[in-house]
Design an enzyme around this catalytic site. Structure first.
Site, PDB file in Angstrom:
ATOM      1  N   THR A  15       0.784  -1.217   0.324  1.00  0.00           N
ATOM      2  CA  THR A  15       0.072  -0.222   0.060  1.00  0.00           C
ATOM      3  C   THR A  15       0.832   1.154   0.081  1.00  0.00           C
ATOM      4  O   THR A  15       0.813   2.195  -0.793  1.00  0.00           O
ATOM      5  CB  THR A  15      -0.753   0.050   1.255  1.00  0.00           C
ATOM      6  OG1 THR A  15      -1.707  -1.122   1.241  1.00  0.00           O
ATOM      7  CG2 THR A  15      -1.707   1.215   1.356  1.00  0.00           C
ATOM      8  N   GLU A 131       8.621  10.401   9.217  1.00  0.00           N
ATOM      9  CA  GLU A 131       7.300  11.177   9.353  1.00  0.00           C
ATOM     10  C   GLU A 131       6.042  10.277   9.179  1.00  0.00           C
ATOM     11  O   GLU A 131       5.025  10.511   9.772  1.00  0.00           O
ATOM     12  CB  GLU A 131       7.352  12.092   8.132  1.00  0.00           C
ATOM     13  CG  GLU A 131       6.396  13.099   8.252  1.00  0.00           C
ATOM     14  CD  GLU A 131       6.318  13.895   9.560  1.00  0.00           C
ATOM     15  OE1 GLU A 131       5.378  13.829  10.456  1.00  0.00           O
ATOM     16  OE2 GLU A 131       7.205  15.037   9.681  1.00  0.00           O
ATOM     17  N   VAL A 134       3.971   8.225  12.077  1.00  0.00           N
ATOM     18  CA  VAL A 134       2.838   8.583  13.102  1.00  0.00           C
ATOM     19  C   VAL A 134       1.774   9.607  12.299  1.00  0.00           C
ATOM     20  O   VAL A 134       2.226  10.500  11.612  1.00  0.00           O
ATOM     21  CB  VAL A 134       3.580   9.575  14.263  1.00  0.00           C
ATOM     22  CG1 VAL A 134       2.596  10.103  15.315  1.00  0.00           C
ATOM     23  CG2 VAL A 134       4.508   8.828  15.061  1.00  0.00           C
ATOM     24  N   LYS A 207       2.910   4.478  18.101  1.00  0.00           N
ATOM     25  CA  LYS A 207       3.168   5.914  17.609  1.00  0.00           C
ATOM     26  C   LYS A 207       3.312   6.718  18.864  1.00  0.00           C
ATOM     27  O   LYS A 207       4.152   7.730  18.610  1.00  0.00           O
ATOM     28  CB  LYS A 207       1.936   6.312  16.731  1.00  0.00           C
ATOM     29  CG  LYS A 207       1.732   5.498  15.427  1.00  0.00           C
ATOM     30  CD  LYS A 207       0.440   5.530  14.917  1.00  0.00           C
ATOM     31  CE  LYS A 207       0.284   4.945  13.392  1.00  0.00           C
ATOM     32  NZ  LYS A 207      -1.371   4.761  13.174  1.00  0.00           N
TER      33      LYS A 207
HETATM   34  P1  NDP Z   1       1.661  -4.054   2.701  1.00  0.00           P
HETATM   35  O1  NDP Z   1       1.261  -5.491   3.446  1.00  0.00           O
HETATM   36  O2  NDP Z   1       0.746  -3.509   1.846  1.00  0.00           O
HETATM   37  O3  NDP Z   1       3.007  -3.710   2.079  1.00  0.00           O
HETATM   38  C1  NDP Z   1       4.225  -4.315   2.382  1.00  0.00           C
HETATM   39  C2  NDP Z   1       4.793  -5.008   1.255  1.00  0.00           C
HETATM   40  O4  NDP Z   1       6.042  -5.289   1.582  1.00  0.00           O
HETATM   41  C3  NDP Z   1       4.260  -6.145   0.604  1.00  0.00           C
HETATM   42  O5  NDP Z   1       3.907  -6.256  -0.802  1.00  0.00           O
HETATM   43  C4  NDP Z   1       5.144  -7.280   0.849  1.00  0.00           C
HETATM   44  O6  NDP Z   1       5.141  -8.511   0.191  1.00  0.00           O
HETATM   45  C5  NDP Z   1       6.588  -6.789   0.827  1.00  0.00           C
HETATM   46  N1  NDP Z   1       7.525  -7.405   1.770  1.00  0.00           N
HETATM   47  C6  NDP Z   1       7.364  -8.177   2.724  1.00  0.00           C
HETATM   48  N2  NDP Z   1       8.410  -8.752   3.015  1.00  0.00           N
HETATM   49  C7  NDP Z   1       9.557  -8.570   2.118  1.00  0.00           C
HETATM   50  C8  NDP Z   1      10.978  -8.721   1.964  1.00  0.00           C
HETATM   51  N3  NDP Z   1      11.447  -9.432   2.664  1.00  0.00           N
HETATM   52  N4  NDP Z   1      11.364  -7.920   0.788  1.00  0.00           N
HETATM   53  C9  NDP Z   1      10.734  -7.356  -0.005  1.00  0.00           C
HETATM   54  N5  NDP Z   1       9.377  -7.082   0.168  1.00  0.00           N
HETATM   55  C10 NDP Z   1       8.617  -7.601   1.237  1.00  0.00           C
HETATM   56  O7  NDP Z   1       2.041  -2.953   4.089  1.00  0.00           O
HETATM   57  P2  NDP Z   1       1.648  -1.171   4.186  1.00  0.00           P
HETATM   58  O8  NDP Z   1       2.415  -0.684   2.797  1.00  0.00           O
HETATM   59  O9  NDP Z   1       0.281  -1.222   4.473  1.00  0.00           O
HETATM   60  O10 NDP Z   1       2.847  -0.855   5.238  1.00  0.00           O
HETATM   61  C11 NDP Z   1       4.052  -0.954   4.928  1.00  0.00           C
HETATM   62  C12 NDP Z   1       4.516  -0.145   6.478  1.00  0.00           C
HETATM   63  O11 NDP Z   1       3.971   1.104   6.588  1.00  0.00           O
HETATM   64  C13 NDP Z   1       4.119  -0.754   7.806  1.00  0.00           C
HETATM   65  O12 NDP Z   1       5.241  -0.936   8.543  1.00  0.00           O
HETATM   66  C14 NDP Z   1       2.949   0.048   8.093  1.00  0.00           C
HETATM   67  O13 NDP Z   1       2.850  -0.286   9.572  1.00  0.00           O
HETATM   68  C15 NDP Z   1       3.301   1.134   7.656  1.00  0.00           C
HETATM   69  N6  NDP Z   1       2.313   2.000   7.695  1.00  0.00           N
HETATM   70  C16 NDP Z   1       1.059   1.652   6.889  1.00  0.00           C
HETATM   71  C17 NDP Z   1      -0.094   2.593   6.640  1.00  0.00           C
HETATM   72  C18 NDP Z   1      -1.021   2.351   5.833  1.00  0.00           C
HETATM   73  O14 NDP Z   1      -1.916   3.191   5.493  1.00  0.00           O
HETATM   74  N7  NDP Z   1      -1.304   1.139   5.099  1.00  0.00           N
HETATM   75  C19 NDP Z   1       0.150   4.139   7.195  1.00  0.00           C
HETATM   76  C20 NDP Z   1       1.359   4.113   7.867  1.00  0.00           C
HETATM   77  C21 NDP Z   1       2.398   3.453   8.150  1.00  0.00           C
HETATM   78  P3  NDP Z   1       3.966  -9.442   0.063  1.00  0.00           P
HETATM   79  O15 NDP Z   1       2.615  -8.993   0.151  1.00  0.00           O
HETATM   80  O16 NDP Z   1       4.088 -10.151  -1.066  1.00  0.00           O
HETATM   81  O17 NDP Z   1       4.322 -10.389   1.552  1.00  0.00           O
HETATM   82  N1  HSE Z   2      -2.960   0.890  10.480  1.00  0.00           N
HETATM   83  C1  HSE Z   2      -2.694   2.143  10.683  1.00  0.00           C
HETATM   84  C2  HSE Z   2      -3.785   2.983  11.067  1.00  0.00           C
HETATM   85  C3  HSE Z   2      -1.869   2.763   9.470  1.00  0.00           C
HETATM   86  O1  HSE Z   2      -5.034   2.451  10.927  1.00  0.00           O
HETATM   87  O2  HSE Z   2      -3.830   4.163  11.650  1.00  0.00           O
HETATM   88  C4  HSE Z   2      -1.330   4.274   9.651  1.00  0.00           C
HETATM   89  O3  HSE Z   2      -0.325   4.152  10.679  1.00  0.00           O
END
Ligand code: NDP
Ligand code: HSE
Length: 437
Positions: A15, A131, A134, A207
């Site tokens: 995402t 950034e 949180v 956070k």
């Molecule tokens: P997702 O699960 O959507 O994306 C994570 C991606 O990383 C997946 O495509 C996954 O692949 C890939 N991945 C996992 N392990 C590996 C690896 N060893 N090497 C390469 N790629 C890998 O997570 P989000 O994007 O939602 O979240 C990412 C981070 O951002 C997290 O720490 C989350 O807490 C943080 N975050 C998320 C927010 C949100 O709105 N979603 C907002 C703020 C922070 P696969 O799916 O194939 O396992």
């Molecule tokens: N899972 C978190 C939330 C993503 O719902 O706020 C953003 O950090």
């Protein structure tokens, strides 16, 4: 040597990774003209290189080996967006050792392993941008460590988990049940890979660990944060809260009381006209009081692809400017952390606040006086009360709002009350903040 572009490597094309890539690629020209140099997205590594992420990458950018990003000498900034603790921690530490600056949205990792990561960054003179960790799109890290640098922060009240706020809003405004609201939130990309982090308050506590450390100079104290989530909030409590003139929000609270800092996450009743009580859906808000500024409120989307991508890109741009400006001179790590140990965390049992209590009791004479007697015996006085229904043998809800009381007194009183034979279920207890605003 003149640096002509800053090269970026992303790990994790989920995402947030996709949102970040969309901005870096889609706004490449605008970013270059604002910064005066280009940001080049050199690689994105993900385990799955076939899934459609809604963006077409130039040939060769998407790879399946995170280590190729970390060890590529041409990459200046490694952006960790894969989530989880391992191997994200090892990837970040290796990138730092390789002299790369790091940007991460991984609050779980920073809250639990941040000390080690920031120490390593200091040793290797690289930056860590966080950034996006949180409050999603709200630039609250920048606010706390830069904009409010001339303040002693007095208090922070944050709605900093979009998923929980989305669920509470759906339950309050549309009578949607908890499970359906959570499902919707997951499908919109708001929830963590393990949604218990969201609904049990853990994500908010991660956070708050970061915010409290930056704001009050305390070490990262995730394990010391009192944490309660939204899983026990029922439509009945939402309705009673409304009758008393309140809304229920999952609040992350950090505030100075004397030399101590209270840090806690729990569902909280707020007066309906309080600004934060009107922050709904996936929106986050951070209400922050500085001794010089007084109260301020920051509001915006707390999760999702593009809002979070925006926060990640802001870190990339900051670090890139720092690289370009300080090239050939001593690089200064900018963590903004000052942990001088002057403040310590207040024990939850010493926290004082007002409470909402919902007792499930048999409707018999004398029940109320037994309950109020126990409360009075623990120095807890009742402000107002509602009793609904009168069905002789069946339990009825009795709801009370109290004046300010000490947490430990409340815990002890409820233990006694819940043992009474006329009390038929565990008492629901929610904390109340009146606040300004
Ligand atoms: P997702 O699960 O959507 O994306 C994570 C991606 O990383 C997946 O495509 C996954 O692949 C890939 N991945 C996992 N392990 C590996 C690896 N060893 N090497 C390469 N790629 C890998 O997570 P989000 O994007 O939602 O979240 C990412 C981070 O951002 C997290 O720490 C989350 O807490 C943080 N975050 C998320 C927010 C949100 O709105 N979603 C907002 C703020 C922070 P696969 O799916 O194939 O396992
Ligand atoms: N899972 C978190 C939330 C993503 O719902 O706020 C953003 O950090």
């Amino acid at each position: 040597m003149k640096k002509t572009s800053i090269n970026i490597g992303i790990i994790g094309f989920g995402t947030v990774g996709a949102g970040t890539a969309k901005i870096l690629i889609g706004k490449q020209r605008e970013l270059e003209s604002k910064l005066g140099f280009p940001l080049a997205l050199r690689n994105i590594a993900d385990l799955d290189t076939r899934r459609d992420r809604g963006i077409k990458l130039p040939a060769g950018v998407l790879i399946n080996d995170a280590k190729a990003v970390i060890n590529d000498p041409a990459i200046d900034i490694v952006v960790e967006l894969m989530g989880g603790i391992h191997p994200a921690k090892e990837f970040i530490l290796q990138a730092i050792t390789n002299g790369k600056h790091v940007v991460t949205a991984n609050k779980a990792l920073l809250a639990t392993e941040g000390q080690e990561i920031f120490r390593a960054a200091g040793i290797h003179r690289v930056d860590i941008g966080f950034e996006a960790s949180v409050a999603g799109s709200i630039p609250i890290i920048k606010v706390v460590r830069e904009s409010l640098i001339g303040n002693n922060i007095q208090s922070i009240y944050g709605i900093i988990n979009g998923t929980s706020n989305y669920i509470l809003t759906k339950m309050t405004e549309e009578n949607v049940d908890f499970a359906s609201a959570l499902k919707e939130s997951q499908s919109l990309g708001y929830a963590e890979a393990d949604p218990t982090f969201d609904v049990e308050g853990i994500d908010s506590a991660h956070k708050l660990t970061i915010l409290a450390s930056l704001s009050f100079g305390i070490p990262f104290s995730f394990k010391k944060i009192y944490t309660e989530g939204v899983t026990k909030i029922t439509p009945l409590d939402i309705q009673f809260a409304s009758e008393f003139g309140y809304r229920i929000k999952l609040l992350a609270i950090a505030k100075r009381t004397g030399k101590d800092i209270e840090v806690r996450v729990h569902p909280t009743m707020l007066p309906k006209d309080h600004l934060i009580a009107n922050v709904n859906g996936v929106f986050n808000a951070v209400y922050i009081e500085g001794d010089a500024t007084g109260a301020q409120l920051y509001y915006g989307r707390g999760a999702g692809e593009m809002p979070t991508g925006s926060a990640v890109v802001s870190d990339i741009a900051d670090i890139a400017q720092n690289i370009v400006r300080t090239l050939n001179s001593e690089y200064r790590t900018q963590t903004g952390l000052i942990q001088d140990g002057t403040c310590k965390i207040k024990k939850m049992e010493d926290v004082r606040c007002c409470y909402y209590l919902r007792f499930s009791v048999l409707d018999k004479p004398g029940v109320l006086s037994r309950i109020s007697g126990i409360l009075g015996g623990h120095d807890i006085s009742i402000r107002s009360m509602i009793q609904k229904g009168r069905k002789a043998e069946k339990a009825v809800p009795v709801v009370m709002m109290t004046h300010e009381a000490r947490e430990l007194d409340m815990v002890r009183a409820l233990k006694k009350i819940d043992r009474l034979s006329v009390v038929s279920a565990k008492t629901v207890c929610l904390r109340v903040e009146e606040g300004e605003g």
